[in-house]
Design an enzyme around this catalytic site. Structure first.
Site, mmCIF file in Angstrom:
data_model
loop_
_atom_site.group_PDB
_atom_site.id
_atom_site.type_symbol
_atom_site.label_atom_id
_atom_site.label_comp_id
_atom_site.label_asym_id
_atom_site.label_seq_id
_atom_site.Cartn_x
_atom_site.Cartn_y
_atom_site.Cartn_z
ATOM 1 N N ASP A 139 -12.085 6.901 4.001
ATOM 2 C CA ASP A 139 -10.783 6.598 4.729
ATOM 3 C C ASP A 139 -10.516 5.085 4.723
ATOM 4 O O ASP A 139 -9.136 4.929 5.164
ATOM 5 C CB ASP A 139 -11.116 7.135 6.289
ATOM 6 N N GLU A 177 -9.380 3.589 2.599
ATOM 7 C CA GLU A 177 -8.817 3.613 1.124
ATOM 8 C C GLU A 177 -7.894 2.563 0.624
ATOM 9 O O GLU A 177 -7.652 2.217 -0.450
ATOM 10 C CB GLU A 177 -8.343 5.003 0.947
ATOM 11 N N ARG A 213 -7.452 -0.532 1.295
ATOM 12 C CA ARG A 213 -7.976 -1.788 0.808
ATOM 13 C C ARG A 213 -8.631 -1.776 -0.618
ATOM 14 O O ARG A 213 -8.437 -2.626 -1.515
ATOM 15 C CB ARG A 213 -9.158 -2.373 1.560
ATOM 16 N N ASP A 242 -2.562 10.113 3.553
ATOM 17 C CA ASP A 242 -4.019 9.819 3.739
ATOM 18 C C ASP A 242 -4.818 10.642 4.674
ATOM 19 O O ASP A 242 -4.607 10.816 5.909
ATOM 20 C CB ASP A 242 -4.034 8.475 4.379
ATOM 21 N N LYS A 273 0.844 -1.293 0.049
ATOM 22 C CA LYS A 273 -0.043 0.031 -0.020
ATOM 23 C C LYS A 273 0.894 1.265 0.007
ATOM 24 O O LYS A 273 1.713 1.408 0.955
ATOM 25 C CB LYS A 273 -1.031 0.021 1.487
ATOM 26 N N LYS A 283 -10.220 12.810 8.153
ATOM 27 C CA LYS A 283 -9.849 12.450 9.657
ATOM 28 C C LYS A 283 -9.550 13.696 10.497
ATOM 29 O O LYS A 283 -9.709 14.936 10.168
ATOM 30 C CB LYS A 283 -8.306 11.891 9.473
HETATM 31 N N1 BES Z 1 -4.111 4.495 7.009
HETATM 32 C C1 BES Z 1 -5.225 4.369 7.938
HETATM 33 C C2 BES Z 1 -4.804 3.243 8.931
HETATM 34 C C3 BES Z 1 -3.853 3.812 9.818
HETATM 35 C C4 BES Z 1 -4.362 4.513 11.036
HETATM 36 C C5 BES Z 1 -2.561 3.461 9.812
HETATM 37 C C6 BES Z 1 -3.050 4.953 12.091
HETATM 38 C C7 BES Z 1 -1.280 3.980 10.738
HETATM 39 C C8 BES Z 1 -1.798 4.787 11.727
HETATM 40 C C9 BES Z 1 -6.318 3.833 6.912
HETATM 41 O O1 BES Z 1 -6.319 3.942 5.763
HETATM 42 C C10 BES Z 1 -7.479 4.160 7.883
HETATM 43 O O2 BES Z 1 -7.892 5.328 7.957
HETATM 44 N N2 BES Z 1 -8.136 3.256 8.480
HETATM 45 C C11 BES Z 1 -9.413 3.451 9.160
HETATM 46 C C12 BES Z 1 -10.510 2.427 8.573
HETATM 47 C C13 BES Z 1 -11.876 2.707 8.874
HETATM 48 C C14 BES Z 1 -12.284 3.746 8.239
HETATM 49 C C15 BES Z 1 -12.935 1.461 8.642
HETATM 50 C C16 BES Z 1 -9.116 3.088 10.495
HETATM 51 O O3 BES Z 1 -8.475 2.372 10.855
HETATM 52 O O4 BES Z 1 -9.699 3.996 11.324
HETATM 53 ZN ZN ZN Z 2 -4.628 4.728 4.922
HETATM 54 MN MN MN Z 3 -7.389 5.784 5.591
#
Ligand code: BES
Ligand code: ZN
Ligand code: MN
Length: 511
Positions: free
Chosen positions: A356, A358, A360, A279, A274, A286
């Site tokens: 968010d 994204e 996947r 992000d 990835k 966020k």
């Molecule tokens: N890049 C983030 C996950 C992440 C969070 C990595 C903190 C490193 C540190 C990912 O894209 C994300 O935002 N995931 C969300 C998914 C949710 C919206 C289902 C998450 O984990 O909150």
């Molecule tokens: Zn992400």
């Molecule tokens: Mn994200």
């Protein structure tokens, strides 16, 4: 950039001056050489050990400053440093690496420019080589954006360290250690540094455009590089990946790196990453707190790019393909909205519940493309995919999900071997209750799975883009960035996974 001390591997021969590092084992057992020096000089080592109540515990340090030496006559040391090995018998190569890091940290903190380390036991040359690797890994610094003036009054203590110039490692089988270090370990260090650099780089510098350029340049190492940009991604029908980059002013890319070190007919090992260069969350934006960390959301891709460099530099005798999806997730008038439905390359449709989630989407197309195009023997992807994996495992282990027990076992073993640990998490079969959590009212699936088991539902989503290929997903959100500092890593971006996967390859496919 990264100036690290020159490391020399030498035969044992006690120098007359400077800083000498000697190792002691449980119950303060001195090596022959240390014992001789001690006996000839009024027991200055034994006395210091007693005065300091030194126990030779693993990685403990005792520094003896400018000892009075009468024999040999001309000797005049700045320091004799004793380093505890604990119970020498139990030490692994990773222990030796950490010992190297610990000694190096001490030398740096004391502004020592050169030192001689003497290991006298009949240690495996691989151990001594790992002592060297630990010294090098410890010295990694990302200070390219600090001007020289600011460097000296930084609030970061490590910035005040002067450059260590030279470390001599003396051992019984120095030439074997040197060979190991040069042929097998230096390529690991180079891959790890490359990955750390990419993760640490800010997103205004390392956006998808620049990232694609840097990958292209790796062809000089003998890697075959192909970059697909927006136009090709459209004709490849990768609308899940493209949907993430829609709000960005920059292009989206799929970068493919091939290393052909094996027989022509041999199926490749595929590693997919990835590469979200930043992000924001997109329209499902966020919160502001800590958002700057999302420059590291390309950590999975950085591991892939670092690993491919390691494989090329050590001329690995296997075929490998590294594939990374490079996109920037931004809110914009053109950005993908919650509720939008995207058609992935596989033909399956996705209702975007949360922009968010994204990573996947990027991986769905990258995984499908990789397995279709390369028919890999094994396929592993790495991604900073979910915050939920950190809730589950903290920052010690990465989360491992796999459709194949044999592959999972190999990765757990490599994790133990390298110290880059993985913990296997549950993954349901297609149609299982976990899997059903991502069914959608309007499309084949949705990109979030509700409140519970967020790291698992993310993995279930990825699994829908994998056919029969033995596959593993490693969620590195907790270990790739803002990582725990250790004797061998002081960097924000850790380079996690380069060593793990290089070990997986060398242990299972090159022996
Ligand atoms: N890049 C983030 C996950 C992440 C969070 C990595 C903190 C490193 C540190 C990912 O894209 C994300 O935002 N995931 C969300 C998914 C949710 C919206 C289902 C998450 O984990 O909150
Ligand atoms: Zn992400
Ligand atoms: Mn994200």
């Amino acid at each position: 950039m990264n100036k690290t001390a020159k490391i020399n591997f030498e035969k044992i021969s006690l120098p007359n001056s400077g800083t000498v590092v000697l190792f002691t084992t449980k119950s303060n057992k001195l090596s022959d050489l240390a014992k001789e020096l001690d006996t000839k000089n009024n027991k200055f080592i034994t006395k210091a050990i007693k005065a300091a109540n030194f126990k030779s515990a693993k990685s403990s340090i005792l520094e003896i400053l400018s000892p009075t030496i009468t024999d040999p006559k001309s000797a005049n040391y700045d320091r004799i440093i004793l380093v505890g090995l604990g119970d020498n018998k139990d030490l692994t190569k990773i222990d030796w690496r950490h010992l190297g890091g610990t000694v190096c940290g001490h030398l740096l903190a004391k502004n020592i420019e050169s030192a001689t380390l003497i290991t006298e036991t009949e240690n495996d040359a691989e151990f001594i080589a790992n002592l060297g690797l630990g010294i090098t890994l410890r010295q990694y610094k990302f200070d390219k954006y600090k001007t020289s003036k600011a460097k000296n009054n930084s609030d970061d203590e490590t910035e005040k360290e002067s450059e260590l110039q030279k470390v001599s490692i003396q051992s019984i089988d120095a030439s074997a250690a040197k060979k190991q270090f040069t042929n097998n370990l230096t390529p690991i260090q180079q891959g790890v540094f490359a990955a750390r650099d990419l993760v640490n780089e800010p997103a205004n510098i390392l956006g998808p455009n620049e990232y694609a350029k840097r990958i292209k340049a790796l062809s000089s190492l003998g890697l075959e590089i192909k970059i697909l940009s927006d136009k090709e991604l459209k004709s490849e029908k990768m609308h899940a990946l493209l949907g993430v980059g829609e709000g960005s002013r920059q292009g989206s890319y799929l970068a493919i790196m091939q290393w052909k070190g094996g027989a022509k007919s041999e199926q490749p090992l595929a590693i997919v990453g990835k590469g979200v260069t930043f992000d924001t969350g997109g329209i499902s934006i966020k919160g502001a707190g800590g958002m700057e960390d999302m420059k590291g959301d390309m950590g999975g891709s950085a591991t892939v790019v670092g690993l491919m460099q390691t494989l090329a530099k050590r001329k690995a005798k296997i075929n490998a393909v590294g594939v990374v999806g490079l996109v920037e997730n931004m809110p914009d008038g053109q950005a993908t909205r919650p509720g939008d439905i995207l058609t992935s390359k596989s033909g399956q449709t996705i209702e975007v519940i949360n922009t968010d989630a994204e990573g996947r989407l990027v991986l769905a197309d990258a995984l499908w493309y990789t397995q279709e195009k390369f028919n890999p023997k094994y396929m592993i992807n790495l991604a900073t995919l979910t915050g939920a994996i950190m809730v589950a495992l903290g920052k010690e282990y990465a989360g491992l999900f796999s459709n194949n027990d044999e592959l999972a076992d190999m990765l757990v073993a490599s994790g133990k071997d390298t110290g880059e640990q993985v913990w296997r998490m549950p993954l349901g079969e297609p149609g299982s209750s976990y899997d059903k959590l991502i069914n959608s009212t309007f499309a084949d699936m949705k990109n979030t799975g509700g409140r519970w088991g967020g790291a698992i539902t993310a993995a279930q989503f990825l699994q829908r883009y994998v056919n029969e290929t033995p596959w593993a997903h490693i969620d590195i959100a907790g270990v790739a960035m803002a990582s725990n500092k250790s004797a061998i890593n002081q960097s924000w971006g850790s380079g996690y996974g380069v060593d793990l996967l290089n070990n997986w390859i060398s242990e299972n496919f090159e022996k």
